[in-house]
Design an enzyme around this catalytic site. Structure first.
Site, PDB file in Angstrom:
ATOM      1  N   GLY A  26       0.826  -1.189   0.000  1.00 35.09           N
ATOM      2  CA  GLY A  26       0.000   0.000   0.000  1.00 35.09           C
ATOM      3  C   GLY A  26       0.866   1.246   0.000  1.00 35.09           C
ATOM      4  CB  CYS A  27       0.246   4.685  -1.194  1.00 35.71           C
ATOM      5  SG  CYS A  27      -1.421   4.964  -0.543  1.00 35.71           S
TER       6      CYS A  27
END
Length: 308
Positions: free
Chosen positions: A115-116
């Site tokens: 995920g970012c």
């Protein structure tokens, strides 16, 4: 020999970012479906099984379903959804996580794209936990702000049509879907207190971890923290540790790129530090990371097609 890639969910934000980075490549080519067959289960299954690599840019349940459609022992997968980031049998696709992580990705069949927010968090915290500077049971917190493109097409449309685009803290129930991923891959015993927000910029991200150095075992200095991070990423072409003597950090510092910049800002007199990562939520935080993983799995230059 050219390897083929099928982007399942290629019309979404992350899928388009991946396609942009693969465009014009001679070593990786994209298998495509006509628009009227993109949601046809049979056509998708055929494309998935014809491809050497599949990137899944889908909601979690759809990503799990796509994996179930694989009927061979050859097709390899990079999943950009949340579905498999803590799943057994999947290799975590953050190549800089540990010294051996790129080698693990290179031989993996199933890779989960990070995920970012976790990408920035783990880049800052994992080397310090690994070195014993942050104890595994330390109560870590992380504050972060992302461009609104991180919410996909629905949030983009909503934000761009709004008359007021305020700073929006969210995840207030402290049950954000990224928290298990942060805990597992950092080596922490407890999930961090995660305080994300959306801001009025299309792309870009700031992830910050405050540290009371005076309370940590051994009372490490700001320089000692910076040295550990510098050593961890000394050979990276993607992650850079920049000087912490800076007046302010721009959320768009790495927007439009696949870079990530880390800083250790602090005050020696108070024994406090702020660890800060800037990255593009659509670049190193999504599409850029997926292409980096594809490159590694295909035995290519890990940074081919990336914007650095």
């Amino acid at each position: 020999m050219t390897k083929t890639v099928f982007i399942d969910g290629g019309a979404g934000t992350t899928g388009l970012e991946i396609a942009d980075r693969l465009a014009g490549r001679a070593d990786l080519s994209i298998l495509t479906l006509p628009d009227d067959r993109r949601k046809d289960a049979r056509a998708r299954a055929e494309a998935i099984n014809d491809a050497d690599f599949v990137t899944l840019c889908l909601p979690d349940d759809a990503a799990r379903e796509a994996v179930s459609l694989i009927a061979n022992d050859r097709t390899r997968v990079v999943d950009a959804s949340t579905a498999h980031r803590t799943a057994d049998g999947w290799t975590y696709g953050f190549a800089e996580l540990d010294p051996e992580q790129q080698d693990r990705i290179a031989v993996a069949r199933f890779v989960s794209n990070p995920g970012c927010y976790p990408t920035g968090f783990l880049a800052l915290v994992r080397p310090l936990v690994r070195a014993g500077m942050i104890p595994a049971d330390w109560p870590v917190s992380v504050n972060a702000a992302s461009g609104y493109s991180g919410g996909g097409k629905a949030m983009i449309a909503e934000y761009e049509s709004a008359t007021e685009r305020a700073f929006r803290p969210y995840g207030l129930s402290l049950a954000h879907k990224h928290s298990p991923e942060m805990q597992r891959h950092s080596g922490l015993s407890h999930a961090p207190i995660f305080a994300p927000a959306v801001v009025d910029t299309y792309r870009g991200m700031v992830v910050e971890v405050p540290l009371p150095l005076y309370a940590l075992p051994g009372r490490p200095s700001v320089d000692a923290v910076a040295d550990i991070l510098a050593q961890a990423y000394a050979d990276s072409r993607v992650v850079t540790v920049a000087p912490g003597e800076i007046a302010a950090v721009n959320i768009e510092e790495n927007a439009g790129s696949d870079r990530m910049t880390l800083r250790v800002c602090g005050n020696a007199a108070t024994g406090q530090a702020r660890l800060i990562a800037t990255l593009d939520n659509l670049g190193k935080g999504a599409g850029g990371a997926a292409v980096q993983n594809l490159n590694i799995m295909a035995g290519l230059d890990p940074t081919a097609g990336l914007v650095l």
